[in-house]
Structure formats: C-alpha cells, structure tokens
Design a protein around this motif. Structure first.
Motif, PDB file in Angstrom:
ATOM      1  N   PRO A   1      81.578  58.888  14.826  1.00 27.04           N
ATOM      2  CA  PRO A   1      82.290  58.609  16.079  1.00 27.04           C
ATOM      3  C   PRO A   1      81.444  58.926  17.317  1.00 27.04           C
ATOM      4  O   PRO A   1      81.565  58.254  18.349  1.00 27.04           O
ATOM      5  N   LEU A   2      80.583  59.959  17.183  1.00 29.37           N
ATOM      6  CA  LEU A   2      79.708  60.295  18.304  1.00 29.37           C
ATOM      7  C   LEU A   2      78.739  59.146  18.591  1.00 29.37           C
ATOM      8  O   LEU A   2      78.487  58.798  19.749  1.00 29.37           O
ATOM      9  N   ALA A   3      78.215  58.540  17.513  1.00 26.71           N
ATOM     10  CA  ALA A   3      77.323  57.387  17.687  1.00 26.71           C
ATOM     11  C   ALA A   3      78.067  56.215  18.303  1.00 26.71           C
ATOM     12  O   ALA A   3      77.533  55.492  19.160  1.00 26.71           O
ATOM     13  N   MET A   4      79.305  56.013  17.874  1.00 30.33           N
ATOM     14  CA  MET A   4      80.109  54.933  18.453  1.00 30.33           C
ATOM     15  C   MET A   4      80.421  55.225  19.918  1.00 30.33           C
ATOM     16  O   MET A   4      80.473  54.317  20.747  1.00 30.33           O
ATOM     17  N   ARG A   5      80.621  56.501  20.245  1.00 32.13           N
ATOM     18  CA  ARG A   5      80.839  56.877  21.652  1.00 32.13           C
ATOM     19  C   ARG A   5      79.603  56.571  22.489  1.00 32.13           C
ATOM     20  O   ARG A   5      79.713  56.129  23.619  1.00 32.13           O
ATOM     21  N   PHE A   6      78.423  56.778  21.902  1.00 34.18           N
ATOM     22  CA  PHE A   6      77.175  56.460  22.602  1.00 34.18           C
ATOM     23  C   PHE A   6      77.092  54.970  22.896  1.00 34.18           C
ATOM     24  O   PHE A   6      76.513  54.557  23.903  1.00 34.18           O
ATOM     25  N   ASN A   7      77.641  54.155  21.986  1.00 36.18           N
ATOM     26  CA  ASN A   7      77.599  52.705  22.179  1.00 36.18           C
ATOM     27  C   ASN A   7      78.299  52.302  23.472  1.00 36.18           C
ATOM     28  O   ASN A   7      77.779  51.530  24.271  1.00 36.18           O
ATOM     29  N   GLY A   8      79.498  52.838  23.689  1.00 38.62           N
ATOM     30  CA  GLY A   8      80.208  52.524  24.929  1.00 38.62           C
ATOM     31  C   GLY A   8      79.622  53.224  26.129  1.00 38.62           C
ATOM     32  O   GLY A   8      79.516  52.648  27.214  1.00 38.62           O
ATOM     33  N   MET A   9      79.214  54.495  25.914  1.00 36.31           N
ATOM     34  CA  MET A   9      78.706  55.265  27.041  1.00 36.31           C
ATOM     35  C   MET A   9      77.375  54.730  27.548  1.00 36.31           C
ATOM     36  O   MET A   9      77.077  54.774  28.741  1.00 36.31           O
ATOM     37  N   SER A  10      76.539  54.214  26.648  1.00 37.67           N
ATOM     38  CA  SER A  10      75.223  53.726  27.062  1.00 37.67           C
ATOM     39  C   SER A  10      75.340  52.543  28.011  1.00 37.67           C
ATOM     40  O   SER A  10      74.528  52.380  28.931  1.00 37.67           O
ATOM     41  N   GLN A  11      76.354  51.683  27.783  1.00 39.46           N
ATOM     42  CA  GLN A  11      76.585  50.573  28.713  1.00 39.46           C
ATOM     43  C   GLN A  11      76.924  51.111  30.107  1.00 39.46           C
ATOM     44  O   GLN A  11      76.400  50.643  31.112  1.00 39.46           O
ATOM     45  N   TRP A  12      77.805  52.111  30.111  1.00 34.46           N
ATOM     46  CA  TRP A  12      78.180  52.722  31.376  1.00 34.46           C
ATOM     47  C   TRP A  12      76.975  53.383  32.045  1.00 34.46           C
ATOM     48  O   TRP A  12      76.742  53.234  33.255  1.00 34.46           O
ATOM     49  N   ILE A  13      76.168  54.108  31.254  1.00 32.19           N
ATOM     50  CA  ILE A  13      74.986  54.779  31.806  1.00 32.19           C
ATOM     51  C   ILE A  13      74.030  53.753  32.388  1.00 32.19           C
ATOM     52  O   ILE A  13      73.475  53.935  33.477  1.00 32.19           O
ATOM     53  N   MET A  14      73.825  52.663  31.645  1.00 32.04           N
ATOM     54  CA  MET A  14      72.874  51.652  32.100  1.00 32.04           C
ATOM     55  C   MET A  14      73.292  51.074  33.444  1.00 32.04           C
ATOM     56  O   MET A  14      72.478  50.925  34.351  1.00 32.04           O
ATOM     57  N   TRP A  15      74.573  50.756  33.555  1.00 34.45           N
ATOM     58  CA  TRP A  15      75.028  50.196  34.822  1.00 34.45           C
ATOM     59  C   TRP A  15      74.964  51.231  35.944  1.00 34.45           C
ATOM     60  O   TRP A  15      74.636  50.898  37.086  1.00 34.45           O
ATOM     61  N   GLU A  16      75.280  52.480  35.593  1.00 36.72           N
ATOM     62  CA  GLU A  16      75.186  53.533  36.609  1.00 36.72           C
ATOM     63  C   GLU A  16      73.745  53.727  37.050  1.00 36.72           C
ATOM     64  O   GLU A  16      73.463  53.903  38.244  1.00 36.72           O
TER      65      GLU A  16
END
Length: 627
Positions: free
Chosen positions: A306-321
């Motif tokens: 689940p942590l890896a899956m959380r990274f999947n969504g969070m990385s998109q957010w980080i990239m845009w930020e």
C-alpha cells in the motif's frame, strides 16, 4: 480563532523599503523577513503529518501479523492499547495538526504573505528614479509586481510545506522497509534515484520556460495596456488593425512558451507512469518472494505494497507541485530583473530636509548628459544636454527660459527637481546643495505646472488636494476658483453618479478637456503654495479667453515667489523680470524683453519669426537666428 491567526502577520510592514538582492535565494529571503516563524511552524506540521501517515502503514503491517498468527480471543487484550492510541492519533491528532497547519497556511500566510511583498515592492518602486518609469510600460511594471509577489509566496511555501512533507515521507518509507528487510527497501531507493533524476532533468527546463513565459506575459499585457491607454491616438489615426497586429505579436510570443511548457508536461506524465509501475512491480515482486521463502512476515508485505501504491498517487502530486515550484522560480527570476534594480537617484545617508525660506536658486557650472557612461571614453559619450551652465535666480525673481525644442529648458527644470543627478557642477537653493537634501523636502518646496498635465483617476477634490492633502474643502474650492476651475467643476458628474468635486476624472484625466485638466493642475499648485514656482508651458492648453483670466491669477500666485517659466508663446513671459535664452544647453543671452530686442540678437530674431505668437521649433531657423 480565524481573526487571531489572520493578525499574526502584518501585511503592511512599516520598515523602510530597501533594494532586494538579485540572487534567487537572497530575493526570496528578503521578502520573507517577518514570516519565517510561521513558515517553520507550517513545515513542522507538514513533517509531523508525513511521519504519522507512514507510521500508520507500519501499524497496519503489525496488525496483519497479529491477526495472521495470533489468537482472535486474545487479540484485543494484546493489541487493544496500541489500537486505542493509534485511533486517538488518527481521530484527534491528525485533525488537530491539519487544523493548525490550515490556519497557518490559509489565515496567516496565503493572504498576508504576498500582500507584504506587494506592499514592500510597491513602496520601493514608488521611490524609483524617473528614468526607470520612462524606460518601461506602466502595465508591465504592475504585472511584474503582482506576478512576482505570488510567485515568491509559492516558492517559499512549497519548499517549506511540500518539500519537507515529501522528504519526511520518503525517509519514513525507506526506514519502514529497511526495518523489515533491506531488500524490500531497494525498489524505493531505486525509485527515489530515478525520480530525482527525472525532476532535476526536466523540471529546471520547465523553470526556464516559465521565466520566458512570465516575460512574454508581461510583454503581452504591456502591449494591450499601451493600446488602451492611447486609445484616442489609435482611433484618430484609424490604426485598430495595426494595433491588432502589434498585440497579436505579443500574444503569439506568449503562446509559443505555452507550447514548449506543455511538451515538457507530456514527457513528465509518461515518464512518471512508467516509473511508478516499476516501483509497484518491484515492491510486490520482492515482497512476495521474501514472504514465500519465509524471510519476512505477511505484515511487512501488507505495509510495503500500500505504501508503494501511495507513492504512485503522491508522485503525481509531487511532480505537479515541483513543476509549479520551478515555474514560480522562473517567474521570480524574471521579476528580479525589474524589481531589484537600484535607484539611480538616492538621498545621501546624511541628507537633511531643505529649508527654503527665500527661494534663491543657483546653477553653478552644471553639466548633464543622458545615459552618461562613466567608464567609457569621453569621445564615446553622448553630447551634454546642459553644458557648464551657470545661472543665478534671486529670491522672488521671475525669469523666463526661452529656446527652441532641445535647447535644454525642460532638462534644466528636471535637474532642479533632481529627477537626475548631475555630471558636473551643483545646484543650490538658498545656499543648500540639492544633492545633500532629501528629495521629498526638495520637491515640496517647488510647485510645478507642466504642459502634459496628468491627473489621477480619483475625484476632483483629491486631485486638487494632492498639492496639500490636509487642506479643508473650502481651501480646495478657493484654489479652484483662483484657477478659474470652480465654475465647470460644479457641472461635472461620472458614471457612478458622483458630481462636482466628488466626480472622478478618469485615467490621466481623460474625462476632462485639455484646458480643464490644466486648470485643475494650476489649482493644485495654488493650494500647494510652494516658495519656488516652475511653469512649463502652464497655459498652453487654454483658449485665449481662459488664459487671459488665469494669467491674472498666476500673477497673484507668483507674488513673493521665485519663478522659472518656460513658454514657446513668448508673449506670455515677455513681462518677466529677466529672460534667459538657451541654445544647445548653454545660455546665449539674458536680459529684459526690451533689452534683448534692442540687442538685435537671437531673441529679437525669434520674436520676429513668431507665427501666431508661438516660437518655431525648427532648429535650422534657430541656427540661422543665432548666426
């Protein structure tokens, strides 16, 4: 509660505005002064939130292990306290942290922080030298100010909020994986290296594009504002189509930067999807292999996946930020080029207020050239506009400056107002070198009416009282009456129903005729009542009847004052105490009207050459007259 947090950061600091550094970090630090305690508090909240979120994944893994091999009847006995503690953290702790972070971000920083920057930058720009505003579009300057203030906020807050959150989250995730098996941490570390590489390769390019885009947006806005500001000229010359082409070039320049930005965004999105897929596959594959071989418990896999899956969504957010961060960095860099320029005319550290009791003015060996290059060879510099000029005006004396366009008359007045610093010599008022007094006190001692009258887009009362803001309304009316303006002011009204002295005059006073604007400007100087009076074509926009009426009032205004008047209509200054004839930055003749006519020199020839009472602007005629 909201109001308390809203008042934690003063949006209008009283500190004297100063030149910001030209480096990115220095510029942001300069405009973040006073906000740092709240920025650090916001960063602390972000870090706490990230660590708690990671700890929840660890706790879920522990629960899975307990449920897999434990006795269901004893589950609550073993895990009850831990569950209550984590439940309290989730139900009470996280909302409290979110409340604290949100109050700081939205109530304390989001509004007040950029407002502080706007206020400080605006105050600094108001004190910029005249040459700064002569070289820039007003709309472009305003756009830079507004864009940069928001961009500085975004850069600083994203670094203190998003970057701290991301670093804390990533470190926590790696530590959690390592605590189970070092091999489970490998996909996270590889992902971190590749993700960072992607950021450092692509994001700076977005920043450079954003800087180009910010400048292109300012150019586009400046061209649009320039067209609207000069709409009368556009319509008089029927150049709507030409203005369309002019603005379209600016718009197209902006659009090209958008295309470049969007290409990079597409590359980012595709690369990020591939990278996240690799992370998920690596964590699941390694986790299942280690579990099937009995090297880790199922809870470790249950926490890592689940942590890896959380990274999947969070990385998109980080990239845009991060993309937004670098875009804003580009905007800040672009703004630095306009907002972090030193003033060319500044008060000396030991400057004192001018004391103008008598109004004696002296120009002593004054030399000035525009854009003088101090480091260049003497023969490569521009010719002097004022060349070693010496002129003394006695207290209460009234002199008229005469000369064709380009002779240096208006430049001499601008030097008296210290809009530029001299290349040589000095100017004194009552024996005080104006370079050693404060600019505000200098200009407070001089009343000026110019040919190009510009009014503020405010009420008639505000425009007249600009000469003395503390004046009572009856004093404003008296000044208007002296300038022959009171009668027409009573009939004014605007689109919002305001009438008389409350009516607004439009941008630069466009709702008034040229003569009306000039009379408002003269009323403003009447009210100011400064000891030194400068009239630069003060009645040029008036018809003969109104001019005759105002001339009588100007005579009253000039009583007891030192007066320097410029006029192409020689008849308006012929009665001055002394006329000074300028030619190519030097004094060619001086004397009374009768004395100069008797000399038969330049003035006599200019007087004879007048057509309709105006001085010809043709320099060849002036040269012929001087020969």
């Amino acid at each position: 509660m909201f109001r308390w947090f809203e008042r934690r950061l003063d949006p209008y600091p009283a500190d004297e505005p100063s030149l910001p550094p030209r480096s990115l970090v220095g510029f942001c630090m300069h405009y973040s002064r006073g906000a740092w305690p709240w920025l650090l508090a916001m960063a602390t909240a972000a870090m706490s939130f990230a660590l708690i979120e990671v700890s929840l994944f660890a706790y879920i893994g522990r629960l899975v292990d307990g449920m897999e091999g434990g006795d269901p009847a004893r589950f609550w006995q073993i895990e009850g306290r831990g569950f209550v503690f984590m439940a309290a953290v989730v139900v009470i702790g996280l909302p409290l942290i979110e409340l604290f972070a949100s109050l700081i971000m939205h109530q304390t920083l989001i509004g007040n922080f950029p407002q502080r920057i706007r206020w400080q930058a605006h105050r600094y720009l108001l004190r910029q030298s005249m040459s700064y505003f002569q070289d820039e579009f007003a709309g472009r300057i305003a756009t830079k100010l507004l864009q940069t203030s928001l961009a500085v906020r975004e850069v600083v807050m994203k670094l203190m909020d998003v970057a701290v959150y991301v670093v804390a989250y990533f470190v926590g995730a790696v530590v959690l994986a390592l605590s189970n098996d070092w091999r489970l941490a490998v996909p996270f570390l590889v992902w971190g290296v590749l993700y960072s590489t992607l950021l450092f390769v692509v994001i700076p390019r977005l920043g450079r594009v954003a800087q180009q885009q910010s400048d292109a947006r300012s150019v586009m806005t400046g061209r649009i504002v320039d067209s609207y500001t000069n709409i009368t000229t556009v319509k008089l010359f029927s150049h709507a189509q030409r203005e369309e082409t002019y603005v379209r070039e600016g718009m197209d320049g902006f659009l090209q930067t958008v295309y470049g930005q969007m290409r990079l965004v597409t590359v980012l999105n595709v690369s990020l999807t591939v990278l996240n897929a690799g992370l998920w596959l690596g964590v699941v594959g390694i986790g299942i292999r280690l579990w099937t071989s009995g090297q880790i418990a199922a809870g470790a896999v249950a926490a890592a996946v689940p942590l890896a899956m959380r990274f999947n969504g969070m990385s998109q957010w980080i990239m845009w930020e991060m993309s937004a961060l670098f875009e804003n960095i580009g905007t800040v860099r672009d703004g630095i080029g306009s907002l972090a320029l030193p003033r060319t005319v500044v008060d000396r550290p030991e400057a004192v207020p001018l004391v103008a009791d008598h109004g004696a003015v002296a120009f002593e060996g004054v030399t000035f050239r525009y854009d003088a290059g101090e480091d260049g060879p003497e023969d490569a510099r521009r010719p002097a506009v004022i060349d070693n000029l010496t002129l003394r005006v006695a207290p209460g004396e009234k002199i008229g400056l005469v000369g064709v366009s380009g002779a240096g008359k208006s430049t001499l007045v601008n030097l008296l107002l210290r809009f530029h610093d001299l290349d040589g010599g000095r100017i004194t008022i009552d024996g005080q070198d104006i370079a050693g007094v404060t600019q505000d006190s200098l200009r407070a001692a001089i009343g000026v009416v110019t040919q190009d009258t510009s009014l503020l887009h405010r009420s008639v009362r505000d425009n007249i009282a600009y000469g003395r803001p503390e004046a009572e309304h009856h004093e404003v009316e008296a000044a208007a009456a002296m300038a022959e303006a009171h009668a027409f002011v009573g009939g004014l009204s605007d689109a919002r129903g305001r009438a008389g002295y409350d009516a607004h005059v439009g941008e630069r006073g466009v709702k008034l005729s040229g003569g009306q604007r000039q009379r408002i400007a003269i009323a403003r100087v009447f009210l100011k009542d400064a000891p030194i009076l400068v009239l630069d074509e003060a009645t040029s926009a008036l018809d003969s009847e109104v001019e005759a009426a105002i001339q009588a009032q100007l005579q009253r205004l000039m009583l007891g004052k030192t007066v320097i008047a410029i006029a192409h209509r020689l008849s308006t200054i012929a009665a001055m105490d002394r006329l000074v004839i300028m030619d190519r930055g030097r004094i060619a003749e001086q004397g009374t009207h009768d004395e100069l006519l008797a000399q038969g020199g330049i003035y006599a020839r200019l007087w004879a050459r007048q057509s309709g009472g105006f001085l010809s602007d043709d320099r060849e005629q002036a040269g012929a007259a001087a020969s």
